[in-house]
Design an enzyme around this catalytic site. Structure first.
Site, PDB file in Angstrom:
ATOM      1  N   ASP A   7       0.869  -1.173   0.000  1.00 11.56           N
ATOM      2  CA  ASP A   7       0.000   0.000   0.000  1.00 11.56           C
ATOM      3  C   ASP A   7       0.909   1.227   0.000  1.00 11.56           C
ATOM      4  O   ASP A   7       1.444   1.603   1.037  1.00 11.56           O
ATOM      5  CB  ASP A   7      -0.907  -0.019   1.234  1.00 11.56           C
ATOM      6  N   GLU A  67      -1.566  -1.586  -4.487  1.00 10.99           N
ATOM      7  CA  GLU A  67      -2.815  -0.837  -4.605  1.00 10.99           C
ATOM      8  C   GLU A  67      -2.587   0.404  -5.454  1.00 10.99           C
ATOM      9  O   GLU A  67      -1.598   1.113  -5.276  1.00 10.99           O
ATOM     10  CB  GLU A  67      -3.340  -0.434  -3.228  1.00 10.99           C
ATOM     11  N   ASP A 139      -2.173   1.057   7.346  1.00 13.23           N
ATOM     12  CA  ASP A 139      -1.350   0.815   6.164  1.00 13.23           C
ATOM     13  C   ASP A 139      -1.016  -0.664   6.029  1.00 13.23           C
ATOM     14  O   ASP A 139      -1.087  -1.222   4.934  1.00 13.23           O
ATOM     15  CB  ASP A 139      -0.061   1.643   6.241  1.00 13.23           C
TER      16      ASP A 139
END
Length: 178
Positions: A7, A67, A139
């Site tokens: 991420d 992502e 996160d």
């Protein structure tokens, strides 16, 4: 197969590693990289690179999933996030891994069942789907969610490919009998 989910972020980049075996996902480890916020951008990006390389060497994943980022209202923030995202895409590639990308909506749908899921819902489902996972930050939870999304999609894709190969083989045998 071992998967690392990432991420991206310049202040905090989440990472999560899962193992996929016989169609089941299991938790390996997770965390977040925190480049020094008071350093120059180039030094922050180098710190992100170096720490991600260390994580890849430590856990030896076979595939990576990242992502996709969204646009912020502030163009400067979006640009800085883009720099971090570039490093996050580059590092697994330098390590020789195939890298897949997923939208936030796809990740939320894969983990929670709705593209409008909240961070709390994602965290709860990650802990439910991966017993033993206790991500210490959003996160890290988001990175595990990306890994789950990839694991589910990759498993579905492999099953489809195996079915197609078997169907082609059966079709060849049928044609050969005539």
């Amino acid at each position: 197969m071992r998967i690392i989910g990432l991420d991206p972020g310049l202040r905090h980049t989440g990472w999560g590693v899962v193992e996929m075996s016989a169609g089941r996902l299991s938790f390996v480890d997770c965390g977040a990289v925190h480049p020094p916020s008071n350093a120059e951008l180039s030094d922050r990006l180098k710190a992100l690179h170096d720490e991600l390389m260390h994580i890849l060497h430590r856990f030896q994943p076979e595939e990576a999933a990242v992502e996709e980022t969204f646009l912020n209202k502030n163009p400067g923030t979006t640009l800085k996030l883009g720099h971090a995202r570039g490093v996050v895409l580059l590092v697994p590639s330098l390590f020789g891994l195939p890298v897949s990308e997923y939208s936030a909506k796809s990740v939320k749908q894969a983990v929670v069942g709705t593209g409008a899921a909240t961070k709390d819902q994602i965290g709860m489902m990650v802990r439910t789907l991966l017993p033993g996972a206790r991500p210490e930050s959003e996160d890290a939870a988001d990175a595990l969610a990306v890994a789950i999304c990839h694991g589910n999609r990759a498993d579905t894709g492999r099953a489809w490919a195996q079915n197609q190969t078997a169907a082609i083989g059966r079709a060849g045998k049928i044609r050969g009998r005539r």
